[in-house]
Scaffold this motif. Structure first.
Motif, mmCIF file in Angstrom:
data_model
loop_
_atom_site.group_PDB
_atom_site.id
_atom_site.type_symbol
_atom_site.label_atom_id
_atom_site.label_comp_id
_atom_site.label_asym_id
_atom_site.label_seq_id
_atom_site.Cartn_x
_atom_site.Cartn_y
_atom_site.Cartn_z
ATOM 1 N N ASP A 157 6.211 -6.806 8.441
ATOM 2 C CA ASP A 157 6.848 -6.004 7.952
ATOM 3 C C ASP A 157 6.963 -6.546 6.312
ATOM 4 N N PHE A 158 6.379 -5.691 5.417
ATOM 5 C CA PHE A 158 6.584 -6.155 4.020
ATOM 6 C C PHE A 158 6.544 -5.040 2.807
ATOM 7 N N ALA A 159 7.020 -5.081 1.686
ATOM 8 C CA ALA A 159 6.883 -4.116 0.473
ATOM 9 C C ALA A 159 6.450 -4.724 -0.487
ATOM 10 N N ILE A 160 5.595 -4.001 -1.334
ATOM 11 C CA ILE A 160 4.825 -4.512 -2.505
ATOM 12 C C ILE A 160 4.760 -3.511 -3.383
ATOM 13 N N SER A 161 5.091 -3.869 -4.700
ATOM 14 C CA SER A 161 5.013 -2.727 -5.858
ATOM 15 C C SER A 161 4.348 -3.381 -7.014
ATOM 16 N N LEU A 162 3.684 -2.371 -7.838
ATOM 17 C CA LEU A 162 2.830 -2.619 -9.054
ATOM 18 C C LEU A 162 3.650 -1.672 -10.312
#
Length: 279
Positions: A157-162
């Motif tokens: 599980d992960f979260a990524i943002s730009l």
């Protein structure tokens, strides 16, 4: 948010131009004129970001404790995955994905340049991601990226943002992305092995930005979307694309099957018509 339907745009075209708007008065012609290009670009920009996310997760996050200098397992020949550690403490300094100076196909993306992933804490859960002379397909990409491991195991599980990103194409047309957030949940390993290359994820996405003409657009997942490493693509789920002051379309990524939905085709339904986008 104010919205003008494509039916109303068609009425305006007929009123001022006569019997047609550009290629004709058919609603699908109006869609081609004002809606098709922005939705195609937006979906492909999100797909570029998704491909980048899955490269970072698959190659970098599965190798945070890797002790050698170069990661080669499940890495394309065109890609150098380089590990840098502090000479005294051996703590991880960074992992660099060097895609070289020509198109390097990896996990669905076609990239050039470098992606530098640096840990922000000793627990190796939060990371800063920097792009250096980075290109994806026809776009040069700049922006600030943050990556966070949200589960107990790196690579799941992960979260990524730009944020504050620009995608500039070969004609110097710029699509700006003010925010793009993806939250990913590991679902299954198709072969029940140690390789990431057959993992499947569900994820949600929220994206906002402006076209090269300054028109605001939004992409929001309505259900969980599904990504399969074996397909190197999004294979299922639904989303809504909105072009501000124009209309919105229902986006169908497919049924989520690795047997039937690996074709990269996405259907967008708008005002009774359907257009297809290939990622």
């Amino acid at each position: 948010m104010r919205k003008i339907s494509l039916s109303f745009l068609l009425f305006i075209c007929i009123l001022f131009i006569g019997n047609s708007c550009s290629t004709g008065s058919d609603p699908e012609d109006v869609i081609d004129d004002v809606f098709a290009e922005p939705v195609e670009v937006c979906l492909n920009l999100q797909n570029v970001f998704n491909d980048l996310s899955m490269n970072i997760n698959g190659i970098v996050m599965h190798n945070l404790e890797f002790e050698d200098d170069t990661i080669t397992k499940d890495v394309e020949d065109c890609l150098d995955a380089l590990v840098y550690r502090d000479e005294e403490t051996l703590a991880l300094d960074s992992i660099i994905l060097d895609f070289g100076s020509s198109d390097c196909d990896s996990n669905g993306g076609s990239f050039e340049g470098e992606v530098v992933v640096e840990p922000l804490n000793d627990a190796l859960t939060d990371f800063d991601v920097r792009l250096s002379d980075f290109y994806a397909g026809d776009y040069e990409i700049t922006g600030t990226i943050e990556f966070q491991i949200t589960g107990e195991t790196a690579g799941d599980d992960f979260a990524i943002s730009l944020s504050d990103a620009e995608f500039m194409d070969d004609d110097s047309l710029v699509y700006s992305v003010s925010s793009l957030i993806g939250t990913y949940t590991f679902i299954e390993d198709e072969e029940d092995d140690d390789d990431y290359t057959d993992d499947i994820f569900d994820f949600t996405v929220s994206m906002s930005g402006e076209t090269s003409d300054g028109i605001a657009f939004y992409l929001e997942s309505e259900s969980d979307l599904t990504y399969a490493y074996s397909c190197e693509n999004i294979i299922g789920g639904d989303a809504v694309f909105t072009l501000e002051d124009v209309s919105e379309g229902e986006v169908d990524y497919g049924g989520g099957s690795t047997d039937y939905d690996c074709d990269t085709k996405v259907s967008v339904s708008i005002e009774g018509a359907t257009i297809h986008v290939y990622l």
